[in-house]
Write a protein that holds these residues in place. Structure first.
Motif, mmCIF file in Angstrom:
data_model
loop_
_atom_site.group_PDB
_atom_site.id
_atom_site.type_symbol
_atom_site.label_atom_id
_atom_site.label_comp_id
_atom_site.label_asym_id
_atom_site.label_seq_id
_atom_site.Cartn_x
_atom_site.Cartn_y
_atom_site.Cartn_z
ATOM 1 N N THR A 27 33.944 46.218 35.497
ATOM 2 C CA THR A 27 35.253 45.553 35.499
ATOM 3 C C THR A 27 36.299 46.391 36.217
ATOM 4 N N ILE A 28 37.287 45.713 36.729
ATOM 5 C CA ILE A 28 38.503 46.360 37.221
ATOM 6 C C ILE A 28 39.681 45.616 36.604
ATOM 7 N N THR A 29 40.701 46.349 36.187
ATOM 8 C CA THR A 29 41.877 45.761 35.552
ATOM 9 C C THR A 29 43.063 45.919 36.497
ATOM 10 N N LEU A 30 43.629 44.783 36.921
ATOM 11 C CA LEU A 30 44.664 44.795 37.951
ATOM 12 C C LEU A 30 45.874 43.985 37.507
ATOM 13 N N ASP A 31 47.067 44.450 37.870
ATOM 14 C CA ASP A 31 48.274 43.677 37.581
ATOM 15 C C ASP A 31 48.471 42.626 38.671
ATOM 16 N N TRP A 32 49.472 41.771 38.461
ATOM 17 C CA TRP A 32 49.703 40.676 39.387
ATOM 18 C C TRP A 32 50.083 41.179 40.772
ATOM 19 N N ASP A 33 50.833 42.236 40.868
ATOM 20 C CA ASP A 33 51.268 42.746 42.164
ATOM 21 C C ASP A 33 50.063 43.081 43.040
ATOM 22 N N THR A 34 49.003 43.626 42.440
ATOM 23 C CA THR A 34 47.798 43.961 43.209
ATOM 24 C C THR A 34 46.952 42.730 43.465
ATOM 25 N N ARG A 35 46.817 41.852 42.480
ATOM 26 C CA ARG A 35 45.919 40.710 42.605
ATOM 27 C C ARG A 35 46.380 39.672 43.612
ATOM 28 N N GLN A 36 47.670 39.682 43.951
ATOM 29 C CA GLN A 36 48.136 38.725 44.952
ATOM 30 C C GLN A 36 47.933 39.231 46.378
ATOM 31 N N VAL A 59 44.141 34.988 46.577
ATOM 32 C CA VAL A 59 44.743 35.528 45.365
ATOM 33 C C VAL A 59 43.633 35.733 44.344
ATOM 34 N N VAL A 60 43.592 36.905 43.750
ATOM 35 C CA VAL A 60 42.555 37.225 42.767
ATOM 36 C C VAL A 60 43.095 36.940 41.375
ATOM 37 N N ARG A 61 42.332 36.189 40.581
ATOM 38 C CA ARG A 61 42.738 35.812 39.233
ATOM 39 C C ARG A 61 41.889 36.526 38.195
ATOM 40 N N GLY A 62 42.472 36.701 37.014
ATOM 41 C CA GLY A 62 41.693 37.247 35.921
ATOM 42 C C GLY A 62 40.502 36.343 35.630
ATOM 43 N N GLY A 63 39.302 36.928 35.552
ATOM 44 C CA GLY A 63 38.091 36.136 35.353
ATOM 45 C C GLY A 63 37.300 35.920 36.625
ATOM 46 N N ASP A 64 37.899 36.200 37.789
ATOM 47 C CA ASP A 64 37.153 36.114 39.043
ATOM 48 C C ASP A 64 36.127 37.239 39.113
ATOM 49 N N VAL A 65 35.101 37.048 39.929
ATOM 50 C CA VAL A 65 34.049 38.048 40.092
ATOM 51 C C VAL A 65 33.931 38.421 41.565
ATOM 52 N N LEU A 66 33.996 39.713 41.841
ATOM 53 C CA LEU A 66 33.801 40.234 43.189
ATOM 54 C C LEU A 66 32.338 40.614 43.375
ATOM 55 N N VAL A 67 31.827 40.391 44.581
ATOM 56 C CA VAL A 67 30.455 40.784 44.914
ATOM 57 C C VAL A 67 30.533 41.953 45.888
ATOM 58 N N ASP A 70 26.578 46.208 47.880
ATOM 59 C CA ASP A 70 25.254 46.568 47.371
ATOM 60 C C ASP A 70 24.689 45.490 46.438
ATOM 61 N N GLY A 71 25.375 44.361 46.342
ATOM 62 C CA GLY A 71 24.902 43.260 45.511
ATOM 63 C C GLY A 71 25.385 43.301 44.073
ATOM 64 N N SER A 72 26.057 44.364 43.678
ATOM 65 C CA SER A 72 26.546 44.456 42.302
ATOM 66 C C SER A 72 27.763 43.559 42.105
ATOM 67 N N LEU A 73 28.020 43.197 40.854
ATOM 68 C CA LEU A 73 29.132 42.324 40.506
ATOM 69 C C LEU A 73 30.239 43.098 39.804
ATOM 70 N N VAL A 74 31.480 42.698 40.081
ATOM 71 C CA VAL A 74 32.642 43.338 39.471
ATOM 72 C C VAL A 74 33.558 42.233 38.948
ATOM 73 N N ARG A 75 33.770 42.223 37.636
ATOM 74 C CA ARG A 75 34.626 41.209 37.023
ATOM 75 C C ARG A 75 36.071 41.700 36.994
ATOM 76 N N VAL A 76 36.981 40.828 37.380
ATOM 77 C CA VAL A 76 38.404 41.173 37.429
ATOM 78 C C VAL A 76 39.060 40.777 36.120
ATOM 79 N N GLU A 77 39.856 41.689 35.574
ATOM 80 C CA GLU A 77 40.635 41.402 34.374
ATOM 81 C C GLU A 77 42.117 41.546 34.713
#
Length: 231
Positions: A27-36, A59-67, A70-77
């Motif tokens: 997971t990565i935890t990001l505020d709105w300023d970064t996610r936009q 725009v990245v939203r909480g709950g989105d998943v980055l790929v 290397d194929g690994s997944l990263v969930r955005v909070e």
């Protein structure tokens, strides 16, 4: 020097992924300023350095998943941050006041998170004073911030990344659409009360003959016991 792991693919709300895969993702935890932003660096829950490189305007939203590459997944909070929580005054106002407040904030092009019973905006003392003058209740809280998209917003079309297809075909019987009923053919039976004209005879093919037509003479009036006029 630790090399960046690049992430250039985004799966809105993890759609298409098995739940177990999303739960196992870092997971990565990001505020709105970064996610936009569509390009930023971040560090995930395993300490990996990520370089996020998405199409411009994403725009990245909480709950989105980055790929990752290397194929690994990263969930955005969505990180909690300072926001103004706006509600209608329970003593002197009405729920309509919330709609009015959203209208005035929208005229100022302020990012707003819309909820059924409250609004959220980023801290602004001028706007807070304006809202309080409108008899709104305004308090500062630390919560995640997911403002509404514009008409041509990001991938989801709503503040939580859920797209909706409103297209539908207009078929007979579709709820909400009136359709003219087809006239039923008349069935002639023993109870039929109206007269039926005889079918017109088909004229034989050939030379046309003109036949003079004379008006029928009026029948003479017969005076009898039922006659109703004076003589």
């Amino acid at each position: 020097m630790t090399s960046l792991i690049h992430c250039s693919k985004l799966m809105p709300q993890g759609r298409g992924l098995a739940r177990v895969l999303i739960q196992r993702a870092t997971t990565i935890t990001l505020d709105w300023d970064t996610r936009q932003k569509s390009r930023f660096d971040a560090t995930d829950s395993q300490g990996r350095a990520l370089g996020v490189f998405l199409p411009r305007g994403t725009v990245v939203r909480g709950g989105d998943v980055l790929v990752a590459e290397d194929g690994s997944l990263v969930r955005v909070e969505a990180a909690p941050q300072a926001v103004l929580r706006i509600t209608a005054c329970s003593e002197h106002g009405s729920p309509f006041d919330l709609t009015r407040a959203a209208y005035h904030l929208g005229n100022r092009h302020v990012p707003i998170e819309l909820q059924p019973d409250h609004l959220k905006i980023e801290p602004d003392h001028v706007l807070a004073d304006m809202l309080r003058a409108m008899h709104m209740t305004v308090i500062e809280v630390s919560e995640s911030f997911e403002p509404e998209n514009g008409a041509y917003g990001d991938h989801g079309g709503s503040s939580h990344g859920h797209g909706h297809d409103h297209g539908h075909s207009h078929e007979q019987g579709h709820t909400g659409h009136a359709h003219a009923a087809h006239a039923e053919p008349h069935v002639h039976g023993p109870d039929c009360q109206h007269e039926h004209a005889a079918p017109a005879a088909t004229p034989p093919a050939g030379k046309r003959i003109a036949i003079p037509v004379r008006a029928a003479p009026a029948e003479p009036h017969v005076h009898g016991p039922g006659c109703g006029h004076g003589h």
